[in-house]
Design an enzyme around this catalytic site. Sequence first.
Site, PDB file in Angstrom:
ATOM      1  N   LYS A  73       0.828  -1.219   0.000  1.00 37.95           N
ATOM      2  CA  LYS A  73       0.000   0.000   0.000  1.00 37.95           C
ATOM      3  C   LYS A  73       0.858   1.262   0.000  1.00 37.95           C
ATOM      4  O   LYS A  73       0.624   2.175  -0.807  1.00 37.95           O
ATOM      5  CB  LYS A  73      -0.930  -0.021   1.216  1.00 37.95           C
ATOM      6  CG  LYS A  73      -1.779   1.216   1.403  1.00 37.95           C
ATOM      7  CD  LYS A  73      -2.887   0.987   2.395  1.00 37.95           C
ATOM      8  CE  LYS A  73      -2.433   0.249   3.623  1.00 37.95           C
ATOM      9  NZ  LYS A  73      -1.325   0.909   4.355  1.00 37.95           N
ATOM     10  N   THR A  75       3.997   1.474  -0.870  1.00 37.03           N
ATOM     11  CA  THR A  75       4.733   1.457  -2.135  1.00 37.03           C
ATOM     12  C   THR A  75       3.874   2.021  -3.260  1.00 37.03           C
ATOM     13  O   THR A  75       4.349   2.799  -4.101  1.00 37.03           O
ATOM     14  CB  THR A  75       5.168   0.014  -2.474  1.00 37.03           C
ATOM     15  OG1 THR A  75       5.855  -0.541  -1.357  1.00 37.03           O
ATOM     16  CG2 THR A  75       6.073  -0.016  -3.682  1.00 37.03           C
ATOM     17  N   ARG A  96       2.768   8.207   6.818  1.00 36.55           N
ATOM     18  CA  ARG A  96       3.083   8.237   8.246  1.00 36.55           C
ATOM     19  C   ARG A  96       4.556   7.913   8.497  1.00 36.55           C
ATOM     20  O   ARG A  96       5.235   7.339   7.647  1.00 36.55           O
ATOM     21  CB  ARG A  96       2.206   7.229   8.986  1.00 36.55           C
ATOM     22  CG  ARG A  96       0.729   7.560   8.985  1.00 36.55           C
ATOM     23  CD  ARG A  96      -0.105   6.375   9.426  1.00 36.55           C
ATOM     24  NE  ARG A  96       0.052   5.259   8.504  1.00 36.55           N
ATOM     25  CZ  ARG A  96      -0.207   4.000   8.790  1.00 36.55           C
ATOM     26  NH1 ARG A  96      -0.617   3.657   9.987  1.00 36.55           N
ATOM     27  NH2 ARG A  96      -0.033   3.050   7.883  1.00 36.55           N
ATOM     28  N   LYS A 107       7.072  -6.542  10.681  1.00 38.99           N
ATOM     29  CA  LYS A 107       6.460  -5.899   9.525  1.00 38.99           C
ATOM     30  C   LYS A 107       7.473  -5.155   8.673  1.00 38.99           C
ATOM     31  O   LYS A 107       7.306  -4.993   7.471  1.00 38.99           O
ATOM     32  CB  LYS A 107       5.366  -4.925   9.990  1.00 38.99           C
ATOM     33  CG  LYS A 107       4.603  -4.251   8.854  1.00 38.99           C
ATOM     34  CD  LYS A 107       3.511  -3.338   9.398  1.00 38.99           C
ATOM     35  CE  LYS A 107       2.739  -2.675   8.264  1.00 38.99           C
ATOM     36  NZ  LYS A 107       3.551  -1.685   7.535  1.00 38.99           N
ATOM     37  N   ALA A 275      -3.302   1.647  12.393  1.00 39.06           N
ATOM     38  CA  ALA A 275      -4.723   1.599  12.043  1.00 39.06           C
ATOM     39  C   ALA A 275      -5.465   0.463  12.736  1.00 39.06           C
ATOM     40  O   ALA A 275      -6.690   0.452  12.738  1.00 39.06           O
ATOM     41  CB  ALA A 275      -4.898   1.469  10.534  1.00 39.06           C
ATOM     42  N   PHE A 303      -3.205  -0.451   7.066  1.00 41.23           N
ATOM     43  CA  PHE A 303      -3.820  -1.773   6.944  1.00 41.23           C
ATOM     44  C   PHE A 303      -4.940  -1.774   5.908  1.00 41.23           C
ATOM     45  O   PHE A 303      -4.916  -0.998   4.959  1.00 41.23           O
ATOM     46  CB  PHE A 303      -4.263  -2.295   8.308  1.00 41.23           C
ATOM     47  CG  PHE A 303      -3.119  -2.577   9.232  1.00 41.23           C
ATOM     48  CD1 PHE A 303      -2.077  -3.412   8.851  1.00 41.23           C
ATOM     49  CD2 PHE A 303      -3.054  -2.000  10.495  1.00 41.23           C
ATOM     50  CE1 PHE A 303      -0.993  -3.663   9.702  1.00 41.23           C
ATOM     51  CE2 PHE A 303      -1.974  -2.249  11.354  1.00 41.23           C
ATOM     52  CZ  PHE A 303      -0.951  -3.091  10.943  1.00 41.23           C
ATOM     53  N   PHE A 383       3.581  -8.517  -8.869  1.00 41.43           N
ATOM     54  CA  PHE A 383       4.716  -9.313  -8.408  1.00 41.43           C
ATOM     55  C   PHE A 383       5.243 -10.114  -9.597  1.00 41.43           C
ATOM     56  O   PHE A 383       4.474 -10.495 -10.499  1.00 41.43           O
ATOM     57  CB  PHE A 383       4.297 -10.262  -7.291  1.00 41.43           C
ATOM     58  CG  PHE A 383       4.248  -9.626  -5.919  1.00 41.43           C
ATOM     59  CD1 PHE A 383       5.111 -10.036  -4.911  1.00 41.43           C
ATOM     60  CD2 PHE A 383       3.341  -8.620  -5.641  1.00 41.43           C
ATOM     61  CE1 PHE A 383       5.071  -9.457  -3.653  1.00 41.43           C
ATOM     62  CE2 PHE A 383       3.290  -8.036  -4.379  1.00 41.43           C
ATOM     63  CZ  PHE A 383       4.165  -8.453  -3.389  1.00 41.43           C
ATOM     64  N   TRP A 411       7.084  -1.052  -8.271  1.00 41.60           N
ATOM     65  CA  TRP A 411       8.171  -1.628  -7.463  1.00 41.60           C
ATOM     66  C   TRP A 411       9.408  -1.842  -8.333  1.00 41.60           C
ATOM     67  O   TRP A 411      10.528  -1.542  -7.925  1.00 41.60           O
ATOM     68  CB  TRP A 411       7.717  -2.952  -6.836  1.00 41.60           C
ATOM     69  CG  TRP A 411       8.671  -3.479  -5.800  1.00 41.60           C
ATOM     70  CD1 TRP A 411       8.629  -3.275  -4.452  1.00 41.60           C
ATOM     71  CD2 TRP A 411       9.840  -4.289  -6.045  1.00 41.60           C
ATOM     72  NE1 TRP A 411       9.693  -3.907  -3.833  1.00 41.60           N
ATOM     73  CE2 TRP A 411      10.453  -4.533  -4.788  1.00 41.60           C
ATOM     74  CE3 TRP A 411      10.429  -4.822  -7.188  1.00 41.60           C
ATOM     75  CZ2 TRP A 411      11.609  -5.300  -4.650  1.00 41.60           C
ATOM     76  CZ3 TRP A 411      11.593  -5.586  -7.056  1.00 41.60           C
ATOM     77  CH2 TRP A 411      12.163  -5.810  -5.805  1.00 41.60           C
TER      78      TRP A 411
END
Length: 558
Positions: A73, A75, A96, A107, A275, A303, A383, A411
């Site tokens: 998210k 990214t 954030r 994480k 979140a 999240f 991906f 990415w």
Amino acid sequence: MAFTSDIEIARAAKKRPIGEIGAKLGIGADDLVPYGHDKAKIGQPFIDSLADRPNGKLILVTAVNPTPAGEGKTTTTVGLGDGLSAIGKKAAICIREASLGPCFGMKGGAAGGGYAQVVPMEDMNLHFTGDFHAITSAHNLLSAMIDNHIYWGNELGIDTRRVTWRRVMDMNDRALRQITTSLGGVANGFPREAGFDITVASEVMACLCLASSLADLQDRLGAIIVAYTRDRTPVYARDIKADGAMTVLLKDAMQPNLVQTLENNPAFVHGGPFANIAHGCNSVIATTTALKLADYVVTEAGFGADLGAEKFMNIKCRKAGLAPDCVVLVATVRAMKMNGGVKKADLGAENVDAVQAGCANLGRHLENLRGFGVPVVVAINHFAGDTEAEIAAVQDFIAGQGAEAILCKHWANGSDGTRDLAAKVVATIEAGGADFAPLYPDEMGLADKIDTICRRIYRADGAQMDSKIRAQLKQWEDQGHGHLPVCMAKTQYSFSTDPEARGAPTGFTIPVREVRLSAGAGFVVAICGEIMTMPGLPRVPSAEAIGLNDAGDIEGLF
């Protein structure tokens, strides 16, 4: 081709001096407070001077429920901001700050990944500009002043059994969840039960992220309820005379941080509530400042959309008078497979049936977001192992829902991988159609607000609250807090409180085990299921792999 890690990509970035990044938005050198060459805070006088400018367009990036497969998210937020700039739009992103807890836990960081990152990555994921340390210090100053007040005669008549203010630290440490303080004799005070939360769950964090100015911040800090007397009268931080000193500690932390993406586009990084246990959005002052300076502002909420986006809409937008113009809902083929029942070890094999089954999770989030009256674009975060058939399955499902899913390769390719997404978002905004409205009105009762979220967002059969919790909510309503929105603290992995119930579960209730009044922040927290406000470390924490190499560079951050 050799794999290049996020930290290696970030370290090779060709960063521009932070003054040049500010100049892109019309921020003068005198209006920046530099922290080295590549990060700075934006001065309050400059922010105040923007008040009469019109706002740009606000884009929220959210996602499906997170899985070990990854969603990307942040990214995608970075990639979309770069993509908007690449197609000639004046854009900025707002995300954030990273908590040390997840960085050293499991994480990882919060700076994006691959070629869609915010830099300096190491600084952002560690001490950055010291904002979290200031929040921790201000919070614990209040804790110390409460106990000190009780020690020196307890003039306010605080019932030591009803001190509600806990301590915080920005680290995952389960041993501190429940503790006993002031042992060791008379000189150390009066023993009582207490505990620690992680800093991102602090009400001080929420106050800072929702405040519009230093004066507003001090008002919010003063309104924090820290304890009750024997007759259940609330005791506020201003009664302890702590609000002024707390504001002094937060004076610099209140100013938004400016950094840059790998493609040298401006990024505001400020505040960091989780979140799943807090309201999950970056600061109001950073978002509103960015909206005055850029034509398009891309922000994210933590999240899945059932937590971060719901709180963005019902808490942040309600409190700050904001309205998103478009929402980008991030999904991955891998996450759809896991929601469709595939184990992480088997994600490499093509499985179109599992993708189709897992799209039920994506579909529920899409429907929920539309319920706020905002147009939604789906972004498929690509991906390398995704097959054409699997990608087509997601796109076909979304087309059947009357929306469009755009394949994104940011990415690997940076802004070249998000030009299509950026163009679709701009076209969606220009077409209009946004008619934002929160999920529930201010005047709805607190218990009904909780039940509404459970039914309409989680699709539960309702909220399960015992008579003690309902009586507490009713008492807060009688004390004048009934207009507040609700902040649900719940596992991020499922619509339910069972983290293993992936997909789009039905036939469950949401057990509410505790409610907390955050009068300063301006919401009521409902703690559901087994969620903890002080996380623990996993069996093998990321900290075991983090260290310095022979050249003195950090390794192991991700």
